[in-house]
Design a protein around this motif. Structure first.
Motif, mmCIF file in Angstrom:
data_model
loop_
_atom_site.group_PDB
_atom_site.id
_atom_site.type_symbol
_atom_site.label_atom_id
_atom_site.label_comp_id
_atom_site.label_asym_id
_atom_site.label_seq_id
_atom_site.Cartn_x
_atom_site.Cartn_y
_atom_site.Cartn_z
ATOM 1 N N PHE A 66 51.454 47.769 67.318
ATOM 2 C CA PHE A 66 52.544 47.164 68.083
ATOM 3 C C PHE A 66 52.214 47.115 69.573
ATOM 4 C CE2 PHE A 66 56.820 47.825 70.172
ATOM 5 C CZ PHE A 66 57.210 46.505 70.067
ATOM 6 N N PHE A 67 51.813 48.260 70.138
ATOM 7 C CA PHE A 67 51.529 48.295 71.570
ATOM 8 C C PHE A 67 50.206 47.622 71.909
ATOM 9 C CE2 PHE A 67 54.866 51.402 71.482
ATOM 10 C CZ PHE A 67 55.485 51.238 72.710
ATOM 11 N N GLY A 68 49.398 47.355 70.914
ATOM 12 C CA GLY A 68 48.153 46.644 71.163
ATOM 13 C C GLY A 68 48.376 45.251 71.736
ATOM 14 N N PHE A 69 49.480 44.588 71.342
ATOM 15 C CA PHE A 69 49.784 43.265 71.898
ATOM 16 C C PHE A 69 50.046 43.360 73.401
ATOM 17 C CE2 PHE A 69 50.657 42.600 67.421
ATOM 18 C CZ PHE A 69 50.199 41.308 67.201
ATOM 19 N N ALA A 70 50.773 44.408 73.809
ATOM 20 C CA ALA A 70 51.079 44.576 75.233
ATOM 21 C C ALA A 70 49.838 44.912 76.035
ATOM 22 C CB ALA A 70 52.134 45.672 75.408
ATOM 23 N N GLY A 263 57.820 44.843 64.739
ATOM 24 C CA GLY A 263 57.671 44.354 66.104
ATOM 25 C C GLY A 263 56.344 43.647 66.307
ATOM 26 N N GLY A 264 55.275 44.182 65.717
ATOM 27 C CA GLY A 264 53.979 43.540 65.806
ATOM 28 C C GLY A 264 53.962 42.184 65.118
ATOM 29 N N CYS A 265 54.632 42.092 63.975
ATOM 30 C CA CYS A 265 54.718 40.812 63.264
ATOM 31 C C CYS A 265 55.468 39.775 64.102
ATOM 32 C CB CYS A 265 55.424 40.996 61.923
ATOM 33 S SG CYS A 265 54.465 41.928 60.709
ATOM 34 N N ILE A 266 56.550 40.214 64.750
ATOM 35 C CA ILE A 266 57.311 39.302 65.612
ATOM 36 C C ILE A 266 56.460 38.846 66.792
ATOM 37 C CG2 ILE A 266 59.307 39.132 67.141
ATOM 38 C CD1 ILE A 266 60.757 41.075 65.263
ATOM 39 N N ALA A 268 53.208 38.582 66.915
ATOM 40 C CA ALA A 268 52.220 37.616 66.441
ATOM 41 C C ALA A 268 52.867 36.260 66.185
ATOM 42 C CB ALA A 268 51.557 38.134 65.169
ATOM 43 N N ALA A 269 54.074 36.257 65.588
ATOM 44 C CA ALA A 269 54.770 35.003 65.305
ATOM 45 C C ALA A 269 55.170 34.274 66.581
ATOM 46 C CB ALA A 269 56.006 35.276 64.447
ATOM 47 N N MET A 270 55.468 35.042 67.641
ATOM 48 C CA MET A 270 55.850 34.449 68.927
ATOM 49 C C MET A 270 54.638 34.005 69.738
ATOM 50 S SD MET A 270 58.861 37.125 70.074
ATOM 51 C CE MET A 270 59.037 36.371 71.692
ATOM 52 N N GLY A 271 53.441 34.271 69.239
ATOM 53 C CA GLY A 271 52.240 33.877 69.962
ATOM 54 C C GLY A 271 51.938 34.761 71.158
ATOM 55 N N LEU A 272 52.347 36.034 71.089
ATOM 56 C CA LEU A 272 52.119 36.951 72.206
ATOM 57 C C LEU A 272 50.730 37.575 72.168
ATOM 58 C CD1 LEU A 272 55.587 38.776 72.254
ATOM 59 C CD2 LEU A 272 54.873 36.691 73.428
ATOM 60 N N GLY A 273 49.954 37.262 71.151
ATOM 61 C CA GLY A 273 48.605 37.786 71.025
ATOM 62 C C GLY A 273 48.052 37.473 69.646
ATOM 63 N N ASP A 274 46.775 37.659 69.491
ATOM 64 C CA ASP A 274 46.130 37.437 68.201
ATOM 65 C C ASP A 274 46.132 38.742 67.418
ATOM 66 O OD1 ASP A 274 44.523 35.998 66.246
ATOM 67 O OD2 ASP A 274 42.879 37.263 66.926
ATOM 68 N N ASP A 275 46.802 38.746 66.275
ATOM 69 C CA ASP A 275 46.943 39.987 65.522
ATOM 70 C C ASP A 275 45.602 40.513 65.028
ATOM 71 O OD1 ASP A 275 46.682 37.813 63.870
ATOM 72 O OD2 ASP A 275 48.088 38.527 62.345
ATOM 73 N N LYS A 276 44.667 39.626 64.689
ATOM 74 C CA LYS A 276 43.361 40.087 64.236
ATOM 75 C C LYS A 276 42.610 40.803 65.346
ATOM 76 C CE LYS A 276 42.798 36.445 60.751
ATOM 77 N NZ LYS A 276 41.971 35.296 60.307
ATOM 78 N N THR A 277 42.708 40.283 66.567
ATOM 79 C CA THR A 277 42.056 40.928 67.710
ATOM 80 C C THR A 277 42.687 42.275 67.998
ATOM 81 O OG1 THR A 277 41.543 38.770 68.678
ATOM 82 C CG2 THR A 277 41.455 40.677 70.145
ATOM 83 N N VAL A 278 44.010 42.345 67.923
ATOM 84 C CA VAL A 278 44.721 43.607 68.181
ATOM 85 C C VAL A 278 44.315 44.656 67.154
ATOM 86 C CG1 VAL A 278 46.984 44.709 68.170
ATOM 87 C CG2 VAL A 278 46.671 42.520 69.334
ATOM 88 N N ILE A 279 44.282 44.273 65.891
ATOM 89 C CA ILE A 279 43.912 45.220 64.838
ATOM 90 C C ILE A 279 42.479 45.707 65.024
ATOM 91 C CG2 ILE A 279 43.466 45.432 62.358
ATOM 92 C CD1 ILE A 279 45.861 43.610 61.876
ATOM 93 N N ARG A 280 41.601 44.798 65.431
ATOM 94 C CA ARG A 280 40.189 45.171 65.581
ATOM 95 C C ARG A 280 39.941 46.031 66.820
ATOM 96 N NH1 ARG A 280 38.458 40.538 66.086
ATOM 97 N NH2 ARG A 280 37.937 40.464 68.300
ATOM 98 N N ARG A 281 40.614 45.726 67.929
ATOM 99 C CA ARG A 281 40.279 46.363 69.204
ATOM 100 C C ARG A 281 41.203 47.510 69.586
ATOM 101 N NH1 ARG A 281 39.342 41.663 73.579
ATOM 102 N NH2 ARG A 281 39.324 43.537 74.858
ATOM 103 N N GLN A 282 42.457 47.487 69.171
ATOM 104 C CA GLN A 282 43.427 48.467 69.661
ATOM 105 C C GLN A 282 43.780 49.547 68.656
ATOM 106 O OE1 GLN A 282 44.099 48.517 72.761
ATOM 107 N NE2 GLN A 282 43.166 46.524 73.217
#
Length: 433
Positions: A66-70, A263-266, A268-282
């Motif tokens: 979740f916080f990886g998007f931020a 929250g992370g799904c929301i 990703a759906a809002m286009g606040l970040g790439d979920d694959k990148t967040v999962i890989r890097r954060q």
């Protein structure tokens, strides 16, 4: 008891292997757990796999996802710079601001991930001030460690999850709350000593630069963070203050980790970040896998009678008044070279219930001694939080020099923890008697 000694040797050998080679301890831990569990104790593989703390591992994934998007879209960095800009006319407040921002971000759910993005900002800021880098290191590590020990942040969730696996399940939240308060007090005091020692109030600002305006993505991310935080915290806190009333009924259906994933799904759906990148890097996959692998080894040890063996050795060869001090020392030394969450807590927590039965020392004191001793010495540059901050150094030369400057810090704060644990055990013992 031969198998118990084998498991203790395996734990020591695995930790030493990880320290010397800097390789992951997961493969040898899993291998040794399987060899000893199936080969010596004749346990079925399915039972060994059952020792894996799926709930705790899922919590770590959910929070960092979740916080990886931020972190990825710069929201947390923008928030940090905005707050620091507000105090530009009071440069003496720069380090306290770094401490409190690290504390609040880690507390809000980011956990030790706060160190990853706070460290580069901290070292960048003190470069223009007449402040040594070791002071910035102390501000970020102390703030991050104490904040991540909050009941609903990374360290606090792990603490609660591990205690809930013992007969002290009903007191898990209380122990987590007291541990958080003690961590915050000691880290704040230790940072204050660092601040005074280096006379950081004499710092000077070379230039002031207004931070860039927030992007729409960053504004939306901040709003989402606040909404999820309020949805999680308000019912939980309400249930603690007013049990059985209003929001307290809804609190039992609220699980932090599931809200974080939602929250992370929301995001990703809002286009606040790439979920694959967040999962890989954060997402800290190394820590998650290490926690699971060491838990397998610890679970095999419990089946082999390791807990009873260690508890008997400690209770018969150590004065009871020094029990909490010894546990804090053992946890602190181990955490200086390994992960508190992945190695130290799963190793020492199973000892506490047996020690309570043998010595009569309150379990709350012993759990707090292990947890605070392990997490606070995480400021070591060879441990998880400290190494993340050290990596934020601007050059390899700076990181090498800083390493030798800060290596003494975990030993100093461990001394403070041991002193507090001694007086805490004395006070609790007197209250019980």
């Amino acid at each position: 008891m031969t198998a118990a000694w084998m498991v203790m040797g395996a734990i020591a050998g695995t930790v030493f292997y990880g320290y010397k080679t800097r390789h992951s301890v997961a493969p040898p831990a899993i291998t040794l757990a399987y060899v000893i569990g199936c080969g010596v104790l004749k346990l079925p593989p399915s039972k060994i796999l059952g020792f894996m703390p799926v709930s705790t591992m899922f919590n770590m994934f959910a929070i960092t996802f979740f916080f990886g998007f931020a972190i990825e879209n710069g929201t947390l960095a923008a928030l940090t710079k905005a707050i620091l800009y507000r105090i530009r006319f009071c440069p003496a407040l720069t380090l306290p601001a770094l401490f409190f921002i690290s504390f609040l971000v880690a507390l809000s759910g980011a956990g030790i991930a706060a160190a990853a993005f706070m460290a580069p900002i901290a070292f960048f800021l003190v470069e223009g001030l007449q402040i040594p880098s070791v002071a910035a290191y102390g501000a970020v590590t102390c703030g991050t460690v104490s904040g991540s020990n909050f009941m609903y942040s990374g360290g606090g969730l792990v603490l609660t999850g591990l205690i809930e696996d013992t007969e002290f399940k009903e007191a898990a939240f209380l122990i987590a709350g007291h541990s958080f308060l003690l961590s915050a007090l000691l880290c704040g005091l230790f940072f204050g000593i660092i601040y005074l020692h280096f006379r950081c109030w004499n710092c000077r600002v070379d230039e002031n630069q207004k931070p860039a305006d927030w992007t729409p993505v960053q504004r939306q991310t901040l709003a989402l963070l606040l909404v999820v935080a309020l949805l999680v915290l308000i019912p939980k806190l309400w249930a603690e203050m007013f049990p059985g009333k209003g929001l307290a009924k809804a609190a039992k259906y609220i699980e932090v980790s599931f809200f974080m994933v939602c929250g992370g799904c929301i995001a990703a759906a809002m286009g606040l970040g790439d979920d694959k990148t967040v999962i890989r890097r954060q997402v800290p996959w190394t820590t998650i896998v290490m926690l699971g692998s060491m838990s397998l080894l610890i679970g095999v040890g419990k089946e082999a009678g390791m807990v009873e063996l260690l508890a008997s050795m400690i209770s018969h060869h150590l004065p009871v008044p020094l029990l909490a001090v010894f546990l804090a020392l053992a946890a602190g030394i181990m955490s200086m070279f390994s992960s508190a969450i992945g190695v130290v807590l799963p190793t020492l927590f199973p000892l506490v219930p047996e020690l309570v039965r043998i010595t009569g020392v309150p379990g709350t004191v012993l759990f707090m001694a292990v947890f605070v001793g392990a997490t606070l010495t995480g400021i070591s540059p060879m441990s998880t939080t400290g190494s993340m901050v050290l990596a934020g150094g601007r050059t390899e030369e700076e990181r090498s020099r800083l390493f030798y400057q800060v290596i003494i810090l975990p030993f100093l704060i461990l001394g403070m923890v041991m002193a507090v644990c001694f007086f805490l055990q004395m006070a609790k013992g007197a209250a019980v008697s």
